[in-house]
Write an enzyme that holds these catalytic residues in place. Structure first.
Site, PDB file in Angstrom:
ATOM      1  N   SER A  95       0.832  -1.197   0.000  1.00 26.04           N
ATOM      2  CA  SER A  95       0.000   0.000   0.000  1.00 26.04           C
ATOM      3  C   SER A  95       0.876   1.261   0.000  1.00 26.04           C
ATOM      4  CB  SER A  95      -0.946  -0.062   1.209  1.00 26.04           C
ATOM      5  OG  SER A  95      -1.910   0.948   1.160  1.00 26.04           O
ATOM      6  N   ASP A 217     -10.189  -4.600  -5.224  1.00 24.60           N
ATOM      7  CA  ASP A 217      -9.586  -3.876  -4.104  1.00 24.60           C
ATOM      8  C   ASP A 217     -10.342  -2.561  -3.948  1.00 24.60           C
ATOM      9  OD1 ASP A 217      -7.995  -2.244  -2.468  1.00 24.60           O
ATOM     10  OD2 ASP A 217      -6.101  -2.924  -3.318  1.00 24.60           O
ATOM     11  N   HIS A 246      -7.612  -5.295  -0.095  1.00 29.52           N
ATOM     12  CA  HIS A 246      -6.438  -4.423  -0.087  1.00 29.52           C
ATOM     13  C   HIS A 246      -5.260  -5.006   0.704  1.00 29.52           C
ATOM     14  CE1 HIS A 246      -4.418  -0.645  -0.768  1.00 29.52           C
ATOM     15  NE2 HIS A 246      -4.259  -0.430   0.528  1.00 29.52           N
TER      16      HIS A 246
END
Length: 270
Positions: A95, A217, A246
């Site tokens: 991320s 996601d 995610h």
């Protein structure tokens, strides 16, 4: 142990020669790698750390001004590598940490043999000719919900971000690490991430990048992985996995860990 190591809860595991650095995303800490670490400790020197602001770090060390941009976190990463005397590493960033690694690699490409990016996005807001997945109104509502009742927001956001079953262990785990963050710090970090725009620096990233993405996601549409692939300055490769959510390394380890291991072990064929 040095000051930087202690502040970021740095752990070094394994006996390998090659350095493998694992960096977590928003709302988690180094425990997000628990399914991956057993598979890499025998072949790599594995470095785990927590981003400043994570619930496991001392909130007194969180400098709101320093961390109002991702560069503050990138300087932390470079300081950790320096303190551990790492001259080269494979960097796996989840991320926001994928972008933090990318920024760090622009100033010190020599320190990174490659970047493995999981669920990465250079910008979350939609723009002309760019689909990030969010409108400003969506983000304003998200920040307002965090402000008004952080615990309730965590309970609602965790299953959406993780995907799949509300009662899953992964959702419970993400809820726990999210709720461990001090609410004002979580809001500040959330705003920095969701409002960031890293598109203009992608061309300066010259180290090879392996872009790994879930098919579904909430935070990062699949088209973003292709955008990264087209705009990064060096060699890159994309793999879209059949996973949902995610945090696929936490929620779908059976699918994701073999993919991660392959991208860690093998370089892009030029």
């Amino acid at each position: 142990m040095g000051i930087v190591e202690e502040a970021h809860n740095v752990k070094v595991l394994g006996t390998g020669v090659q350095n493998l650095v694992l960096a977590h995303g928003f709302g988690t800490d180094q425990s997000v790698w628990k399914h991956l670490t057993p598979h890499v400790v025998d072949n790599y020197r594995v470095v785990l750390y927590d981003n400043m602001g994570a619930g496991t770090t001392n909130p007194d060390y969180f400098d709101f001004e320093r961390y109002s941009t991702l560069e503050g976190h990138a300087y932390d990463l470079l300081a950790i590598l320096e303190e551990l005397q790492i001259e080269s590493c494979i960097f796996v960033g989840h991320s926001v940490s994928a972008m933090i690694g990318a920024i760090a690699s622009i100033s010190r490409p020599d320190l990174f043999s490659k970047l493995v990016m999981i669920s990465a996005s250079p910008r979350y807001l939609n723009d002309v000719d760019y689909y990030g997945g969010f409108e400003q109104e969506d983000l304003d509502q998200l920040f307002e919900a965090m402000r008004s009742n952080y615990k309730a927001w965590c309970s609602g956001f965790a299953p959406l971000a993780v995907g799949g079953d509300m009662d899953s262990v992964a959702v419970q785990e993400f809820s726990r690490t999210l709720f461990n963050m001090r609410p004002d710090i979580a809001l500040s970090v959330g705003q920095t991430i969701f409002q960031c725009d890293m598109r203009q620096v992608l061309g300066m990233v010259t180290v090879p990048c392996h872009i790994i993405q879930s098919m579904k996601d909430l935070a990062v549409p699949v088209v973003v992985s292709e955008y990264l692939h087209q705009n990064l300055g060096g060699e890159s490769i994309v793999e879209v996995m059949s996973s949902d959510g995610h945090l696929p390394q936490l929620s779908s380890p059976d699918v994701v860990i073999p993919v991660l291991l392959r991208h860690i072990r093998f370089d892009i064929a030029v």
